[in-house]
Design an enzyme around this catalytic site. Structure first.
Site, short mmCIF file in Angstrom:
data_model
loop_
_atom_site.label_atom_id
_atom_site.label_comp_id
_atom_site.label_asym_id
_atom_site.label_seq_id
_atom_site.Cartn_x
_atom_site.Cartn_y
_atom_site.Cartn_z
N HIS A 1 5.95 -4.14 7.83
CA HIS A 1 6.52 -3.32 6.76
C HIS A 1 8.04 -3.45 6.82
O HIS A 1 8.64 -3.28 7.89
CB HIS A 1 6.10 -1.85 6.91
CG HIS A 1 4.64 -1.62 6.75
ND1 HIS A 1 3.90 -0.83 7.60
CD2 HIS A 1 3.75 -2.13 5.84
CE1 HIS A 1 2.64 -0.83 7.22
NE2 HIS A 1 2.52 -1.61 6.16
N GLU B 1 10.67 -0.83 8.45
CA GLU B 1 10.48 -0.42 9.84
C GLU B 1 11.28 -1.38 10.72
O GLU B 1 10.78 -2.38 11.22
CB GLU B 1 9.00 -0.41 10.18
CG GLU B 1 8.23 0.57 9.30
CD GLU B 1 6.72 0.46 9.42
OE1 GLU B 1 6.24 -0.26 10.32
OE2 GLU B 1 6.01 1.11 8.63
N GLU C 1 3.36 2.66 17.07
CA GLU C 1 4.31 3.40 16.23
C GLU C 1 5.41 3.91 17.15
O GLU C 1 5.18 4.71 18.04
CB GLU C 1 3.62 4.57 15.52
CG GLU C 1 2.43 4.16 14.65
CD GLU C 1 2.84 3.45 13.36
OE1 GLU C 1 4.06 3.48 13.03
OE2 GLU C 1 1.96 2.89 12.69
#
Length: 336
Positions: free
Chosen positions: A51, A54, A215
């Site tokens: 993405h 990010e 994450e």
């Protein structure tokens, strides 16, 4: 030398390759795909930037490549470094036409031709080529992301696991993987039996890799990242690549929090709406019967005594996951 600049088209392949050190057998397979042979017995895929908004993990991988080129670190294992979505990174947006992280396991063939479909095909072929080159090695793929919202556990991972009947055979491998994640500074792990089309899941299901979607805090623009927040994780990756024992430098970690997926909610109508604040933190807890989301003809409520929300996003495309809920994972044999 900048892996990022080459990925974003600011350096030609010839210019980039000319900057790579002659003593290392780096191979540039495509913009954002850099291969480094190694001795084994482990082969590592480290990816980021699937993405485009990010950015911190992209900076981490870029710095590791720079340190390798400066001879500050000497890799032992074969590595495939991937910066996933050059165009989205260049435009500082999550994606251009559709979510790249839903197009793996061949799913890119089922959507209309677009930037993400082409990129997913290229990345799948790159990972296939890499793992075939090192077929006898232990395979690992960590796909590094940042979440779009705050989280009660800011550094967490989603790890695919086998179905229950196969769990006994993979417990030792899973326990080892969880230990690695903990040493990397991960605070919570979601063990997911869901079949998905994510990049890390594709490596798990197709090649048997130890795989995880990581994450690493909240997604921020390039200049707003405080890279000191990611230094510990970067140091752990370096220790992994070089096969050196990781020095925690006094940092202590509490026991990993383990969770299972309780519910997956798919957006089927345009009026899908979350029943809580849009900025609610990941891992926020709700009680049995509480309304979580609704759309025409359907309500989504908590089924268990308590469930925690993960990745709530009412703005996803129809047919995409809009929300997961979690419950604590209680199989002690897997972790102990």
């Amino acid at each position: 030398m900048s892996f990022i600049e080459f990925t974003l088209g600011k350096l030609t392949k010839a210019e980039f390759v000319a900057q790579l050190p002659k003593h290392l057998a780096f191979e540039c397979w495509a913009p954002g795909v850099l291969y480094l042979p190694g001795e084994g017995p482990v082969s590592l895929v480290l990816s980021a930037g699937i993405h485009g908004n990010e950015t911190a993990p992209v900076l981490v991988l870029d710095e590791i490549v720079k340190q390798i080129c400066r001879r500050q670190i000497v890799p032992k294992y074969a590595c495939l470094f991937i910066l996933g979505h050059p165009q989205a990174l260049l435009e500082a947006r999550r994606y251009c036409d559709t979510n790249l992280n839903r197009l793996f396991c061949g799913y890119h063939q089922k959507v209309k031709p677009c930037i993400e479909a082409n990129r997913a095909a290229l990345l799948e072929q790159s990972v296939k080529r890499f793992f075939q080159l090192h077929d006898t090695h232990k395979k690992q793929h960590w796909d590094c992301h940042c979440a779009i919202r705050d989280a009660i556990y800011p550094r967490f991972a989603v790890v695919p696991v086998a179905q229950e009947q196969d769990m006994h055979h993979c417990q030792r491998s899973m326990a080892s993987h969880l230990s690695m994640l903990q040493q990397a500074g991960i605070q919570a792990v979601v063990l997911s039996k869901l079949a998905t089309h994510t990049f890390s899941y594709a490596s798990y299901i197709q090649y048997g890799a130890q795989a995880a979607t990581l994450e690493l805090g909240k997604a921020l623009p390039w200049a707003q990242n405080n890279m000191l927040d990611h230094q510990y994780f970067q140091d752990y990756l370096i220790s992994l690549i070089t096969s050196n024992t990781h020095d925690a430098r006094g940092e202590t970690h509490s026991r990993l929090r383990l969770f299972s997926v309780a519910q997956q909610m798919i957006k089927s109508r345009d009026d899908f709406t979350l029943a809580f604040a849009a900025d609610m933190a990941n891992f926020s807890c709700f009680g049995q019967g509480e309304l979580l989301a609704y759309e025409t003809g359907r309500e989504y409520r908590v089924k268990e005594k308590q469930e925690m929300v993960l990745f709530p996003n009412a703005k996803v495309e129809r047919g995409a996951r809009a929300l997961l809920t979690l419950t604590p994972y209680h199989d002690k044999g897997l972790y102990d």
